[in-house]
Motif scaffolding. Structure first.
Motif, mmCIF file in Angstrom:
data_model
loop_
_atom_site.group_PDB
_atom_site.id
_atom_site.type_symbol
_atom_site.label_atom_id
_atom_site.label_comp_id
_atom_site.label_asym_id
_atom_site.label_seq_id
_atom_site.Cartn_x
_atom_site.Cartn_y
_atom_site.Cartn_z
ATOM 1 N N ARG A 188 0.825 -1.212 0.000
ATOM 2 C CA ARG A 188 0.000 0.000 0.000
ATOM 3 C C ARG A 188 0.858 1.261 0.000
ATOM 4 N NH1 ARG A 188 -5.005 -0.415 2.790
ATOM 5 N NH2 ARG A 188 -5.875 -2.509 2.563
ATOM 6 N N LEU A 201 -5.218 -1.203 7.902
ATOM 7 C CA LEU A 201 -5.383 -1.721 6.548
ATOM 8 C C LEU A 201 -6.851 -1.932 6.206
ATOM 9 C CD1 LEU A 201 -2.422 -4.260 6.617
ATOM 10 C CD2 LEU A 201 -2.596 -2.277 5.105
ATOM 11 N N GLY A 202 -7.627 -2.452 7.155
ATOM 12 C CA GLY A 202 -9.043 -2.675 6.897
ATOM 13 C C GLY A 202 -9.831 -1.382 6.817
ATOM 14 N N SER A 219 -8.866 1.533 5.978
ATOM 15 C CA SER A 219 -8.484 2.416 4.879
ATOM 16 C C SER A 219 -8.769 1.823 3.501
ATOM 17 C CB SER A 219 -6.994 2.772 4.987
ATOM 18 O OG SER A 219 -6.188 1.608 4.928
ATOM 19 N N GLU A 220 -9.398 0.660 3.459
ATOM 20 C CA GLU A 220 -9.744 0.062 2.171
ATOM 21 C C GLU A 220 -10.877 0.843 1.493
ATOM 22 O OE1 GLU A 220 -10.677 -4.048 2.879
ATOM 23 O OE2 GLU A 220 -8.631 -4.650 2.391
ATOM 24 N N LYS A 221 -10.952 0.730 0.176
ATOM 25 C CA LYS A 221 -12.018 1.389 -0.577
ATOM 26 C C LYS A 221 -13.386 0.828 -0.212
ATOM 27 C CE LYS A 221 -9.048 2.402 -4.551
ATOM 28 N NZ LYS A 221 -8.807 2.143 -5.995
ATOM 29 N N ARG A 222 -13.433 -0.445 0.167
ATOM 30 C CA ARG A 222 -14.706 -1.074 0.498
ATOM 31 C C ARG A 222 -15.144 -0.768 1.934
ATOM 32 N NH1 ARG A 222 -12.707 -7.448 0.803
ATOM 33 N NH2 ARG A 222 -10.686 -7.010 1.764
ATOM 34 N N SER A 254 -12.253 6.027 8.994
ATOM 35 C CA SER A 254 -10.965 5.363 9.248
ATOM 36 C C SER A 254 -10.237 5.988 10.434
ATOM 37 C CB SER A 254 -10.085 5.410 7.994
ATOM 38 O OG SER A 254 -9.805 6.746 7.612
ATOM 39 N N HIS A 267 -2.447 -9.632 5.588
ATOM 40 C CA HIS A 267 -3.792 -9.059 5.611
ATOM 41 C C HIS A 267 -4.631 -9.470 4.411
ATOM 42 C CE1 HIS A 267 -6.800 -5.815 4.870
ATOM 43 N NE2 HIS A 267 -7.010 -5.971 6.154
ATOM 44 N N ALA A 268 -4.085 -9.302 3.217
ATOM 45 C CA ALA A 268 -4.846 -9.631 2.011
ATOM 46 C C ALA A 268 -5.149 -11.121 1.920
ATOM 47 C CB ALA A 268 -4.082 -9.170 0.773
ATOM 48 N N ALA A 327 -8.099 -9.212 -1.011
ATOM 49 C CA ALA A 327 -7.506 -7.967 -1.496
ATOM 50 C C ALA A 327 -8.596 -6.937 -1.772
ATOM 51 C CB ALA A 327 -6.702 -8.229 -2.756
ATOM 52 N N ASP A 328 -8.241 -5.674 -1.569
ATOM 53 C CA ASP A 328 -9.164 -4.575 -1.839
ATOM 54 C C ASP A 328 -9.135 -4.263 -3.333
ATOM 55 O OD1 ASP A 328 -10.869 -2.457 -1.497
ATOM 56 O OD2 ASP A 328 -9.306 -1.069 -0.842
#
Length: 232
Positions: free
Chosen positions: A76, A151-152, A154-157, A163, A224-225, A230-231
């Motif tokens: 990222r 990480l979670g 700040s994801e687009k989803r 955040s 994480h992914a 993955a985002d």
């Protein structure tokens, strides 16, 4: 609107890390007896929360070498930019600790080494007498989960606009868990900044609070992914 330059990003990281150390460690040093562990935990959470909204749109709001390295491990963040961010964070933390030292020294009889100056430690320097192994596991696990939250969130989803709140609350919880163990690091810059003024004992143990958070961050970034997907 023009995109932030590299110097703007580094400046934001230095300011954000300065604010975290001044606000969080400042609460511990200047008001710790009055507010207790809960107050200190809230202070750290609030500094990250406010810093994220103030500077996050410029630099990403890392304010922590372990976060920067963890984000790079998660692909990222560019590895080429890690060094500059870490230097900026260390500068911000050290300047904040210096300002805090000057303020605290305004009280007659203040002794940074005797009080610990919000430094991290294990064994005889642990608030609760916890061992090196306990501190090591604590820092690795809590830093890893801090990165999982970052990480979670700040994801687009993820839910838009929340955040900073989730990251600030996560750091508050982390402090509530680990203040009795090692005074909570999960941030090498925060640990180094105050250790400079806390004396030889703190400097002799600060290695753990550099190594363990970085290990935890890399573990989270690398897994994480694979764990949650993955985002897009």
């Amino acid at each position: 609107m023009a995109a932030p330059t590299t110097s703007h990003k580094l400046g934001a990281e230095a300011l954000g890390t300065f604010w975290l150390v001044l606000g969080g460690c400042g609460t511990a040093v200047l008001a710790g007896k009055d507010v207790g562990s809960l107050g200190i935990a809230l202070a750290f959470g609030l500094t990250v929360l406010t810093g994220a909204y103030a500077f996050g749109h410029i630099s990403g709001g890392h304010f922590n070498p372990a976060v920067t390295i963890g984000l790079a491990a998660a692909k990222r963040f560019r590895w080429n930019d890690v060094g500059g961010y870490v230097v900026a964070q260390l500068i911000g933390a050290t300047v904040a600790a210096s300002v805090l030292f000057v303020i605290a020294s305004g009280q007659d009889g203040f002794d940074a080494q005797a009080t610990g100056f919000a430094s991290n430690g294990y064994g005889d320097h642990s608030p609760g007498g916890y061992s090196l192994l306990a501190a090591l596991i604590t820092e690795i696990v809590l830093t890893a989960f801090f990165l999982y939250v970052i990480l979670g969130a700040s994801e687009k989803r993820a839910a838009v606009g929340f955040s900073g709140l989730s990251i600030g609350l996560a750091l508050t919880l982390i402090h509530l868990i680990s203040i009795p163990i090692d005074n909570t690091s999960v941030n090498p810059a925060r640990s180094i900044g105050v250790a400079i003024y806390a004396g030889a004992d703190a400097l002799g143990q600060v290695w753990l609070f550099i190594v363990a958070p970085i290990i935890g961050a890399i573990i989270a970034g690398a897994t994480h992914a694979a764990i949650v997907g993955a985002d897009d």
